[in-house]
Design an enzyme around this catalytic site. Structure first.
Site, PDB file in Angstrom:
ATOM      1  N   ASP A  87       0.878  -1.152   0.000  1.00 36.38           N
ATOM      2  CA  ASP A  87       0.000   0.000   0.000  1.00 36.38           C
ATOM      3  C   ASP A  87       0.925   1.213   0.000  1.00 36.38           C
ATOM      4  O   ASP A  87       2.061   1.125   0.458  1.00 36.38           O
ATOM      5  CB  ASP A  87      -0.874  -0.036   1.251  1.00 36.38           C
ATOM      6  N   ASP A 103       0.144   4.946   0.981  1.00 38.29           N
ATOM      7  CA  ASP A 103       0.023   5.918   2.068  1.00 38.29           C
ATOM      8  C   ASP A 103      -0.107   5.229   3.423  1.00 38.29           C
ATOM      9  O   ASP A 103      -1.008   4.431   3.630  1.00 38.29           O
ATOM     10  CB  ASP A 103      -1.176   6.829   1.820  1.00 38.29           C
ATOM     11  N   TYR A 126      -4.981  12.918   0.897  1.00 42.08           N
ATOM     12  CA  TYR A 126      -5.187  13.509  -0.427  1.00 42.08           C
ATOM     13  C   TYR A 126      -3.978  14.334  -0.872  1.00 42.08           C
ATOM     14  O   TYR A 126      -4.118  15.437  -1.395  1.00 42.08           O
ATOM     15  CB  TYR A 126      -6.480  14.340  -0.462  1.00 42.08           C
ATOM     16  N   THR A 151      -2.712   1.002  -4.592  1.00 37.11           N
ATOM     17  CA  THR A 151      -3.179   2.135  -3.798  1.00 37.11           C
ATOM     18  C   THR A 151      -4.531   2.667  -4.249  1.00 37.11           C
ATOM     19  O   THR A 151      -4.760   2.869  -5.445  1.00 37.11           O
ATOM     20  CB  THR A 151      -2.108   3.262  -3.806  1.00 37.11           C
ATOM     21  N   ASN A 152      -5.414   2.878  -3.277  1.00 32.27           N
ATOM     22  CA  ASN A 152      -6.657   3.609  -3.526  1.00 32.27           C
ATOM     23  C   ASN A 152      -6.317   5.092  -3.532  1.00 32.27           C
ATOM     24  O   ASN A 152      -5.675   5.579  -2.598  1.00 32.27           O
ATOM     25  CB  ASN A 152      -7.682   3.364  -2.415  1.00 32.27           C
ATOM     26  N   GLN A 153      -6.746   5.804  -4.550  1.00 34.35           N
ATOM     27  CA  GLN A 153      -6.550   7.256  -4.618  1.00 34.35           C
ATOM     28  C   GLN A 153      -7.886   7.921  -4.925  1.00 34.35           C
ATOM     29  O   GLN A 153      -8.091   8.506  -5.985  1.00 34.35           O
ATOM     30  CB  GLN A 153      -5.474   7.603  -5.657  1.00 34.35           C
ATOM     31  N   SER A 154      -8.804   7.804  -3.957  1.00 32.45           N
ATOM     32  CA  SER A 154     -10.159   8.322  -4.164  1.00 32.45           C
ATOM     33  C   SER A 154     -10.196   9.846  -4.278  1.00 32.45           C
ATOM     34  O   SER A 154     -11.200  10.400  -4.709  1.00 32.45           O
ATOM     35  CB  SER A 154     -11.090   7.873  -3.034  1.00 32.45           C
ATOM     36  N   CYS A 161     -16.629   0.203  -8.159  1.00 34.08           N
ATOM     37  CA  CYS A 161     -15.660  -0.393  -9.084  1.00 34.08           C
ATOM     38  C   CYS A 161     -15.138  -1.726  -8.537  1.00 34.08           C
ATOM     39  O   CYS A 161     -15.308  -2.034  -7.361  1.00 34.08           O
ATOM     40  CB  CYS A 161     -14.482   0.564  -9.293  1.00 34.08           C
ATOM     41  N   LYS A 199      -9.716  -1.282  -3.130  1.00 40.21           N
ATOM     42  CA  LYS A 199      -9.572  -2.151  -1.969  1.00 40.21           C
ATOM     43  C   LYS A 199     -10.693  -1.834  -0.986  1.00 40.21           C
ATOM     44  O   LYS A 199     -11.034  -0.670  -0.830  1.00 40.21           O
ATOM     45  CB  LYS A 199      -8.210  -1.907  -1.285  1.00 40.21           C
TER      46      LYS A 199
END
Length: 171
Positions: free
Chosen positions: A11, A13, A22, A53-56, A96, A100
Site C-alpha cells: 500500500d 500511504d 489527499y 493504492t486507492n486514490q479516491s 468499481c 480495496k
C-alpha cells in the site's frame, strides 16, 4: 531463489510513505522508517515489487491524476523504481472492482509481475489492505499506524510493528 517470495506488494500511504491525506504535493512525500532498506533488500534478491493504492481523491475531485502521478514519481525518486503500480482513482461510491478491499488491483499486480498469489505478500496499514490480500489469495501483513483501528489489528492474520519486522518475516 525459491526461498524468496515471487513478489511483495505495498500500500502507498501509511505503509511506504507517511500518510498525508489527499496529497498532491511531491514535496510532502516522506518514506516510512525502513521503507528504503526493505525495498532495496527485496530488489537485491530479485523479488518483484509493486504498489497497490486507492486514490479516491481523484474521484472526489480533490486531486488530479497528474498530481497523483507526480507524488508517485517522487516515491520512486526516494525508494527506487517499482515493477508495477496499480491505482484505483474511483470514488468509494462508484462500485468499481478495483478499490480495496476488492481484490482486483492485487490480482492485476500479480498478473503483471508473473507472480503466484500464494507466493506474494501484500503489506498495508488498514483492514481494507488485509481484506484485499486475503480475497486475492496473497499473504497480507498489517503494519499498524495511529489510524489503524485496534479491532482491525486483532482481526489481521499477520501483523508487524514496522517495516523492519516485515522484512525479517518476508526475507
Amino acid at each position: 531463489m525459491d526461498q524468496y517470495p515471487d513478489a511483495v506488494l505495498f500500500d502507498r500511504d501509511g505503509t511506504l510513505i507517511r500518510d498525508v491525506p489527499y496529497n498532491g504535493d511531491p514535496t510532502r512525500v516522506e518514506p516510512m522508517p525502513g521503507a528504503r532498506e526493505f525495498v532495496h533488500a527485496l530488489r537485491a534478491r530479485g523479488v518483484r515489487t509493486g504498489v497497490v493504492t486507492n486514490q479516491s481523491g481523484i474521484g472526489r475531485g480533490l486531486l488530479t491524476r497528474e498530481q497523483v502521478d507526480a507524488v508517485n514519481a517522487r516515491v520512486e525518486e526516494l525508494l527506487g523504481r517499482f515493477d508495477t503500480w496499480r491505482i484505483c482513482p474511483h470514488h468509494p461510491d462508484d462500485g468499481c472492482a478495483c478499490r480495496k478491499p476488492a481484490p482486483g488491483m492485487v490480482l492485476e499486480a500479480c498478473a503483471r509481475l508473473g507472480a503466484r498469489p500464494e507466493r506474494t505478500y501484500f503489506i498495508g496499514d488498514i483492514e481494507a489492505d488485509v481484506e484485499a490480500g486475503l480475497a486475492a489469495g496473497v499473504t497480507p501483513i498489517l503494519v499498524p499506524t495511529p489510524v489503524t483501528l485496534q479491532d482491525e489489528v486483532e482481526r489481521a492474520p499477520l501483523t508487524a510493528p514496522d517495516l523492519e519486522a516485515v522484512r525479517a518475516m518476508v526475507l
